[in-house]
Design an enzyme around this catalytic site. Sequence first.
Site, PDB file in Angstrom:
ATOM      1  N   GLU A  42      72.738  47.421 -73.463  1.00 57.56           N
ATOM      2  CA  GLU A  42      71.568  46.871 -72.777  1.00 57.56           C
ATOM      3  C   GLU A  42      71.510  45.354 -72.712  1.00 57.56           C
ATOM      4  OE1 GLU A  42      67.788  48.354 -73.975  1.00 57.56           O
ATOM      5  OE2 GLU A  42      68.331  50.435 -73.720  1.00 57.56           O
ATOM      6  N   GLU A  57      71.174  56.963 -74.021  1.00 58.85           N
ATOM      7  CA  GLU A  57      69.937  57.040 -74.821  1.00 58.85           C
ATOM      8  C   GLU A  57      68.854  57.659 -73.966  1.00 58.85           C
ATOM      9  OE1 GLU A  57      68.489  53.305 -76.505  1.00 58.85           O
ATOM     10  OE2 GLU A  57      70.527  52.759 -77.083  1.00 58.85           O
TER      11      GLU A  57
HETATM   12  C1  BGP Z   1      66.669  50.661 -76.400  1.00 54.52           C
HETATM   13  C2  BGP Z   1      67.594  50.152 -77.485  1.00 54.52           C
HETATM   14  C3  BGP Z   1      67.470  50.889 -78.780  1.00 54.52           C
HETATM   15  C4  BGP Z   1      66.074  51.336 -79.129  1.00 54.52           C
HETATM   16  C5  BGP Z   1      65.303  51.899 -77.944  1.00 54.52           C
HETATM   17  C6  BGP Z   1      63.831  52.100 -78.201  1.00 54.52           C
HETATM   18  O1  BGP Z   1      66.352  49.636 -75.549  1.00 54.52           O
HETATM   19  O2  BGP Z   1      68.939  50.253 -77.061  1.00 54.52           O
HETATM   20  O3  BGP Z   1      68.067  50.105 -79.776  1.00 54.52           O
HETATM   21  O4  BGP Z   1      65.405  50.441 -79.877  1.00 54.52           O
HETATM   22  O5  BGP Z   1      65.420  51.081 -76.812  1.00 54.52           O
HETATM   23  O6  BGP Z   1      63.149  50.887 -78.118  1.00 54.52           O
HETATM   24  P1  BGP Z   1      62.002  50.472 -79.097  1.00 54.52           P
HETATM   25  O7  BGP Z   1      62.576  50.605 -80.459  1.00 54.52           O
HETATM   26  O8  BGP Z   1      61.665  49.066 -78.746  1.00 54.52           O
HETATM   27  O9  BGP Z   1      60.875  51.406 -78.857  1.00 54.52           O
END
Ligand code: BGP
Length: 448
Positions: A163, A355
């Site tokens: 990302e 993800e």
């Molecule tokens: C994505 C990232 C992850 C994770 C997820 C959830 O952007 O790759 O590392 O953190 O988002 O985000 P958050 O933890 O801010 O809710």
Amino acid sequence: MTREEIHKNILWGAATAAYQVEGATYCDGKGKNSWDEYYELNHLGYDGDIAVDHYHHVAEDLKLFHEIGLQTYRFSVSWSRILPEGTGEINQKGLEFYDFIVDTLNEYGIEPYLTLYHWDLPLPLLKKGGWLNPEVIDDFLGYCRILFEHFKGRVRLWGTINEPASEVMEGYIQGTHPPQEKNYAHALQVSHHYNLASAAAIKMFHEMGMDGKIGIVLNPMPIDVLEETEDNLKAKKYAYDFMSDWYISPALTGHYPQDMLEFCQKTYGAPKISEEDYKLMEENIGDYLGVNYYMRRVVEAKNLHSDKIEDKFSFVRVPDGKYTKWGWEIYPQGLENLLKQIYNQYGKKEIIISENGIGFDDQADENGFFQDNERISYLKEHVEVVEDLCAQGFDISAYYVWSAIDLLSWTNGYQKRYGLIGVDYNTLERSIKKSGFWYKKFILGEDA
Ligand code: BGP
């Protein structure tokens, strides 16, 4: 295509990232990184020092992943565990930790998917300018070479950078991630350096004759408007080009979206791009595109005549939309819309959904069991979209729930949970949540 046929062509897994699970920030020779310093500076009331202490519970965690029936597991390597200074001397203990992960996964028959960089930059490299300094690209390649050589033949799925859009937006525009800058020109140059680093790593991977596949992992968001007025549609294009296509296009063609590039170079004087840069990016397209999908964004026109991107559109809430407590809209249709838009624009490409998941403050009941029904509904709705897309001919080779286990949410701490496996933060005890049991059945093809 029957459901069985679809499931034959796709691996079902779950993901984590080093900094969010490992803890052990100062154990066994690990160097300090950008996030260690970030939490020291910001006093948020939480940090990654322990996280879920995966570093010391790794055998137990991998066993639980096996129990859930994961077919693949995506994790990232902490650069500063391998190279405490970012370059130079290798910390063997660091390599041993990941040896254990990779070898155990392979023994369990769980396909390891290794992300080279998930945001935790060794501090000495941040101090010399971080990703704004093009020298860091060479440092990254030095680190990649070590991992490629070391895991050759044992890891077949690789991700370069996770990302970049989030790191650019939060690290260089909003100032909420390290290095906490608010500078568009820097942000745009950094986005280009990420793309160069990814392309150069892909080049090295192929030149080294590595088995398997490598690609970048993006978080492109589909953009919608509430009312299709002429202005809103212009705002929609700005938003999509700036937040999503700015990353998709270089990953799939080696070029930035032309209108946005001209706009950015005129307004911000960045990014600066050489002919060799284009050549490197064009010639080194990833074997697949990693897509992290959580939600869509809905925008409306603000001041389209402004010469600044941030003034052109604003985000709006959908009146009857379903949102999490953290304001993330639940919109599975967005995944389908996004992949269709990518295919329409760029043609067919292997996609990994790297993800997908939902964060909420689920609580264990009096028996310590997490009845996370909301997570099950979210995942059900999204895997249905994935199955449907596969049936329509989309080439989706793997899907990862975020996250395999509860973990540190970068700027939300530990209350926002994502895991299929729950962690009691007082005792660090683990337990499979209801969603973990549901996913197991789903993978076996036994769910309703
Ligand atoms: C994505 C990232 C992850 C994770 C997820 C959830 O952007 O790759 O590392 O953190 O988002 O985000 P958050 O933890 O801010 O809710």
